[in-house]
Motif scaffolding. Sequence first.
Motif, PDB file in Angstrom:
ATOM      1  N   GLY A 131      -6.655  -0.217   6.677  1.00 64.71           N
ATOM      2  CA  GLY A 131      -6.606   1.170   6.224  1.00 64.71           C
ATOM      3  C   GLY A 131      -7.053   2.157   7.276  1.00 64.71           C
ATOM      4  O   GLY A 131      -7.053   3.371   7.028  1.00 64.71           O
ATOM      5  N   THR A 150     -12.764  -1.718  -0.192  1.00 63.27           N
ATOM      6  CA  THR A 150     -12.109  -0.478  -0.601  1.00 63.27           C
ATOM      7  C   THR A 150     -13.094   0.661  -0.415  1.00 63.27           C
ATOM      8  O   THR A 150     -14.220   0.603  -0.939  1.00 63.27           O
ATOM      9  CB  THR A 150     -11.676  -0.545  -2.082  1.00 63.27           C
ATOM     10  N   ILE A 152     -13.926   4.605  -1.038  1.00 62.91           N
ATOM     11  CA  ILE A 152     -13.592   5.814  -1.812  1.00 62.91           C
ATOM     12  C   ILE A 152     -14.309   6.985  -1.151  1.00 62.91           C
ATOM     13  O   ILE A 152     -15.542   7.064  -1.168  1.00 62.91           O
ATOM     14  CB  ILE A 152     -14.029   5.691  -3.282  1.00 62.91           C
ATOM     15  N   TRP A 417     -18.287   2.269  -1.048  1.00 61.00           N
ATOM     16  CA  TRP A 417     -17.314   1.197  -0.834  1.00 61.00           C
ATOM     17  C   TRP A 417     -17.579   0.048  -1.785  1.00 61.00           C
ATOM     18  O   TRP A 417     -18.695  -0.141  -2.283  1.00 61.00           O
ATOM     19  CB  TRP A 417     -17.272   0.722   0.618  1.00 61.00           C
ATOM     20  N   VAL A 423     -10.373  -5.340  -6.656  1.00 63.54           N
ATOM     21  CA  VAL A 423     -10.052  -4.131  -5.895  1.00 63.54           C
ATOM     22  C   VAL A 423      -9.223  -4.494  -4.661  1.00 63.54           C
ATOM     23  O   VAL A 423      -9.309  -5.613  -4.144  1.00 63.54           O
ATOM     24  CB  VAL A 423     -11.329  -3.363  -5.470  1.00 63.54           C
ATOM     25  N   LYS A 424      -8.442  -3.534  -4.203  1.00 60.74           N
ATOM     26  CA  LYS A 424      -7.592  -3.768  -3.045  1.00 60.74           C
ATOM     27  C   LYS A 424      -8.421  -3.922  -1.776  1.00 60.74           C
ATOM     28  O   LYS A 424      -9.457  -3.285  -1.610  1.00 60.74           O
ATOM     29  CB  LYS A 424      -6.596  -2.614  -2.896  1.00 60.74           C
ATOM     30  N   LYS A 425      -7.932  -4.734  -0.879  1.00 59.22           N
ATOM     31  CA  LYS A 425      -8.606  -4.949   0.390  1.00 59.22           C
ATOM     32  C   LYS A 425      -8.094  -3.966   1.439  1.00 59.22           C
ATOM     33  O   LYS A 425      -6.894  -3.719   1.528  1.00 59.22           O
ATOM     34  CB  LYS A 425      -8.379  -6.383   0.879  1.00 59.22           C
ATOM     35  N   LEU A 427      -8.387  -0.799   1.670  1.00 56.62           N
ATOM     36  CA  LEU A 427      -7.877   0.476   1.164  1.00 56.62           C
ATOM     37  C   LEU A 427      -8.836   1.608   1.479  1.00 56.62           C
ATOM     38  O   LEU A 427     -10.051   1.462   1.350  1.00 56.62           O
ATOM     39  CB  LEU A 427      -7.672   0.390  -0.356  1.00 56.62           C
ATOM     40  N   VAL A 428      -8.290   2.738   1.890  1.00 61.79           N
ATOM     41  CA  VAL A 428      -9.052   3.982   2.031  1.00 61.79           C
ATOM     42  C   VAL A 428      -8.470   4.964   1.030  1.00 61.79           C
ATOM     43  O   VAL A 428      -7.302   5.357   1.141  1.00 61.79           O
ATOM     44  CB  VAL A 428      -8.968   4.542   3.460  1.00 61.79           C
ATOM     45  N   TYR A 429      -9.267   5.336   0.031  1.00 63.60           N
ATOM     46  CA  TYR A 429      -8.752   6.151  -1.073  1.00 63.60           C
ATOM     47  C   TYR A 429      -9.381   7.539  -1.047  1.00 63.60           C
ATOM     48  O   TYR A 429     -10.590   7.698  -0.944  1.00 63.60           O
ATOM     49  CB  TYR A 429      -9.070   5.475  -2.402  1.00 63.60           C
ATOM     50  N   LEU A 486      -6.928   1.868  -7.202  1.00 65.73           N
ATOM     51  CA  LEU A 486      -7.937   1.029  -6.569  1.00 65.73           C
ATOM     52  C   LEU A 486      -7.779  -0.436  -6.916  1.00 65.73           C
ATOM     53  O   LEU A 486      -8.298  -1.317  -6.218  1.00 65.73           O
ATOM     54  CB  LEU A 486      -9.351   1.461  -7.002  1.00 65.73           C
ATOM     55  N   ALA A 488      -6.449  -4.185  -7.551  1.00 65.18           N
ATOM     56  CA  ALA A 488      -5.588  -5.145  -6.864  1.00 65.18           C
ATOM     57  C   ALA A 488      -4.486  -5.613  -7.799  1.00 65.18           C
ATOM     58  O   ALA A 488      -4.674  -5.701  -9.006  1.00 65.18           O
ATOM     59  CB  ALA A 488      -6.417  -6.324  -6.403  1.00 65.18           C
TER      60      ALA A 488
END
Length: 488
Positions: A131, A150, A152, A417, A423-425, A427-429, A486, A488
Amino acid sequence: MDIQDEVFDNIHDTLSRRTFLGQTGAGLGTLALASLLNPGQLFAGSTAPGDGPALGKPHFPPKVKRVIYLFQSGAPSQLDLFDYKPKLESMWGQDLPASVRNGQRLTGMSAGQNKFPLAASAFKFAQHGPGRMWVSELLPNIAGIAGDATFIRTMNTDAINHDPAITFIQTGSQQGGRPSFGSWVSYGLGSDNQNLPSFVVLLSKARNGDQPLYAKLWSNGFLPSVHQGVVFRSGPDPVFYLNNPPGIDRTSRRRMLDYLTKLHAEQSHHVLDPEINSRMQQYEMAYRMQASVPETLDIAHEPNYIFDMYGPDSRKPGTFAANCLLARKLIEKDVKFVQLYHQGWDQHGNLPNDIQVMTKSVDQASAALVKDLKQRGLLDDTLVIWGGEFGRTNYSQGKLSKANYGRDHHPRCYTIWMAGAGVKKGLVYGETDEFGYNVAKDPVHIHDFQATIMHLMGVDHEKLTFKHQGRRYRLTDVHGKVVKPLLA
């Protein structure tokens, strides 16, 4: 008639329950079991339907079986750790534009300032993971697990001061008296290990003089007291009043509990107070914990490579690193919710120096916990959460220099985080504006965060409720939505 029954009848006829407890075995070790009990609720009215799992089973198949929440108390500066803003470098020392602040409220510590000089971070940043998450040089080990996490960047809260903000993210309300996150999980889902509490709390700090923590943060609130968080302390007595007092052996304790159970059953029959049964569950849990806690907290047999992974502090009881290692051992024993509180992040001044103390205390152990869970296959059903109660301002509180600045409280946006199950690996949300002051895209409110964690554990946050004083309450109050991107 059995001689024990005859003794019980004599006790029942001649002594009040209070007299019995006061004269028997030093009051059952003063009967405090302070880490387990909430004395104010001994005769509290409760509408609890029972002390087992309220849901019976999750609303839907859970992706997360256990949670380890690494709470960074005092609010880490996202602008010095995760949210890199080149704009602050080009506008160093200039006043924050009024159009950016837009009249938003300030704390009493900044409200008297005439200027709000912008302060870029004193530390370098680099991008990590798929990400391309910006992470400060202060957190090289956490940067190394960016591909498993992930991030946030747009967490936001309603509170602007520490106590209401910590209370809010832990209980869903800024006022005390509500059940904590872990208590709701215990109430809804129950325990997977009857010899240990389903909700355990560990405390540590790296600096003195920071914001205090109160027991209301892990309180059961109006839920049955069996769901209160149990604080495990460092040292030979990890749970107060758990060991038998002088002159009382394990056989005597068992006999005492058996008689006490009879007395409680008699009182419960007449008073119809469910809290009486909760109390007996706590006493029985304390009895079982006398054997299970020493075994669980024994780290003497951990191999050296594990201590090396978590860092030298992991050999020092009561440190953040040691507590991370204990958290892994607790979830191996199927403790459902482990809450670590780490104090020291409140940096209104001298931030460049103090934040290095804090990051040194958490960076290696936080990353090691994720790696350790992963190598054991435990990360597949365990969620690790890392973050504080709010963020820090992009301007300096007080005087500003390259070597020394401080940041005030900032509820509008900050970073947490998560890593592990559900949760997705990498990921930058979410995105913040170029000043790091407002959310630009994809906000995540505290209640959204709580709803999402509940969802991952198989719980519909709108359906896990408890009726108290004529109203049905839930962790997310009347708010919150699951942040599905967020997942997976």
